[in-house]
Design a protein around this motif. Structure first.
Motif, mmCIF file in Angstrom:
data_model
loop_
_atom_site.group_PDB
_atom_site.id
_atom_site.type_symbol
_atom_site.label_atom_id
_atom_site.label_comp_id
_atom_site.label_asym_id
_atom_site.label_seq_id
_atom_site.Cartn_x
_atom_site.Cartn_y
_atom_site.Cartn_z
ATOM 1 N N THR A 199 64.189 34.553 -65.863
ATOM 2 C CA THR A 199 63.378 34.113 -64.712
ATOM 3 C C THR A 199 62.382 33.041 -65.165
ATOM 4 O O THR A 199 62.028 32.960 -66.350
ATOM 5 N N VAL A 257 62.407 30.964 -77.521
ATOM 6 C CA VAL A 257 63.168 29.805 -77.049
ATOM 7 C C VAL A 257 62.225 28.858 -76.300
ATOM 8 O O VAL A 257 61.467 29.287 -75.456
ATOM 9 N N ASN A 299 56.339 25.131 -69.497
ATOM 10 C CA ASN A 299 57.304 25.750 -68.589
ATOM 11 C C ASN A 299 56.515 26.620 -67.627
ATOM 12 O O ASN A 299 55.288 26.711 -67.743
ATOM 13 N N LYS A 329 63.571 36.956 -70.227
ATOM 14 C CA LYS A 329 64.825 37.629 -69.914
ATOM 15 C C LYS A 329 64.649 38.810 -68.964
ATOM 16 O O LYS A 329 63.654 39.529 -69.040
ATOM 17 N N TRP A 356 61.537 21.157 -70.880
ATOM 18 C CA TRP A 356 62.991 21.109 -71.019
ATOM 19 C C TRP A 356 63.489 19.910 -70.216
ATOM 20 O O TRP A 356 62.984 19.616 -69.129
ATOM 21 N N ASP A 403 66.000 19.368 -68.377
ATOM 22 C CA ASP A 403 66.536 19.558 -67.024
ATOM 23 C C ASP A 403 65.453 19.658 -65.958
ATOM 24 O O ASP A 403 65.709 19.431 -64.775
ATOM 25 N N ASP A 404 64.216 20.021 -66.365
ATOM 26 C CA ASP A 404 63.179 20.358 -65.373
ATOM 27 C C ASP A 404 62.893 19.213 -64.407
ATOM 28 O O ASP A 404 62.612 19.437 -63.230
HETATM 29 N N1 LIG Z 1 66.894 24.636 -69.945
HETATM 30 C C1 LIG Z 1 65.841 25.380 -69.579
HETATM 31 N N2 LIG Z 1 64.907 24.891 -68.735
HETATM 32 C C2 LIG Z 1 63.823 25.612 -68.363
HETATM 33 O O1 LIG Z 1 63.007 25.117 -67.577
HETATM 34 N N3 LIG Z 1 63.621 26.869 -68.800
HETATM 35 C C3 LIG Z 1 64.515 27.379 -69.630
HETATM 36 C C4 LIG Z 1 65.647 26.678 -70.055
HETATM 37 N N4 LIG Z 1 66.353 27.492 -70.903
HETATM 38 C C5 LIG Z 1 65.663 28.636 -70.990
HETATM 39 N N5 LIG Z 1 64.561 28.578 -70.218
HETATM 40 C C6 LIG Z 1 63.567 29.619 -70.018
HETATM 41 C C7 LIG Z 1 64.009 30.643 -69.025
HETATM 42 C C8 LIG Z 1 63.242 31.847 -69.475
HETATM 43 O O2 LIG Z 1 61.931 31.826 -68.935
HETATM 44 C C9 LIG Z 1 63.154 31.669 -70.960
HETATM 45 C C10 LIG Z 1 64.221 32.473 -71.653
HETATM 46 O O3 LIG Z 1 64.034 32.302 -72.975
HETATM 47 P P1 LIG Z 1 63.705 33.533 -73.888
HETATM 48 O O4 LIG Z 1 64.833 34.461 -73.761
HETATM 49 O O5 LIG Z 1 63.368 33.025 -75.224
HETATM 50 O O6 LIG Z 1 62.422 34.030 -73.229
HETATM 51 P P2 LIG Z 1 61.368 34.840 -73.971
HETATM 52 O O7 LIG Z 1 61.273 34.438 -75.418
HETATM 53 O O8 LIG Z 1 60.123 34.710 -73.182
HETATM 54 O O9 LIG Z 1 62.075 36.178 -73.863
HETATM 55 P P3 LIG Z 1 61.489 37.570 -73.676
HETATM 56 O O10 LIG Z 1 61.718 38.160 -75.016
HETATM 57 O O11 LIG Z 1 62.341 38.119 -72.574
HETATM 58 O O12 LIG Z 1 60.029 37.418 -73.291
HETATM 59 O O13 LIG Z 1 63.354 30.296 -71.226
#
Ligand SMILES: Nc1[nH]c(=O)nc2c1ncn2[C@H]1C[C@H](O)[C@@H](COP(=O)(O)OP(=O)(O)OP(=O)(O)O)O1
Length: 162
Positions: free
Chosen positions: A14, A33, A39, A44, A122, A124-125
């Protein structure tokens, strides 16, 4: 259930954008990530949780505020390399309850709607966040290289039911 991506890493996540008084609440992600990028708060979806519940939990965990009213504005599908697929539910909130706080995960910052730092987000945003900020819905498909650094392909459809 049909396994559309056998052998792939498949994730659901999300992102939430609180928007109020000409500003949007962004985070500078400190780890995981996308560390170092701006952002919306998010992460997840965990087992047994709906995407909306996950969105609320992630906002609370990352910047210690509540977002009781969430509207879904978008759904994004990402392919990273040849083995990683992610669906991201994108929400908009009409403000937050509480004062955003910095945590180990994220540093919050209100940003004027005409000063969103797309060059530090990112890649794509820039193709869909302006739609959300203008109150429009969208679906997007994006393909990145394995490291998630280079955008190889994209398609965005605005004003759809999500
Ligand atoms: N291309 C993209 N563009 C964007 O705007 N957000 C992206 C993206 N690819 C991933 N995300 C965001 C969606 C989501 O909020 C997050 C998912 O990455 P992660 O799984 O690393 O998140 P977290 O490290 O916060 O995970 P948790 O352990 O669930 O907190 O990154």
């Amino acid at each position: 259930m049909v396994d559309l991506y056998p052998g792939w890493i498949v994730q659901e996540a999300t992102i939430t954008y609180p928007v109020t008084d000409g500003s949007v609440l962004l985070i500078e992600k400190k780890r995981g990530v996308g560390a170092g990028l701006y952002n919306g708060p998010g992460g997840k979806v965990e087992a047994g949780e709906s995407p909306r519940e996950a969105a609320r939990r992630e906002v609370r965990e990352e910047i210690r505020v509540r977002v009781p009213a969430l509207s879904k504005f978008g759904e994004l599908e990402f392919v990273f390399g040849g083995d990683h697929f992610m669906t991201v539910h994108v929400y908009r909130a009409p403000g937050v309850l509480g004062d955003p706080e910095e945590t180990v995960e994220a540093k919050p910052r209100w940003v004027a709607l005409d000063a969103v730092p797309y060059d530090r987000m990112w890649e794509d945003d820039r193709y869909w966040l302006p739609l959300l900020l203008a109150g429009r819905t969208f679906r997007g498909w994006f393909r990145f290289d394995g490291a998630g650094e280079t955008l190889r392909g994209r398609f965005v459809e605005p004003d759809v039911t999500v």
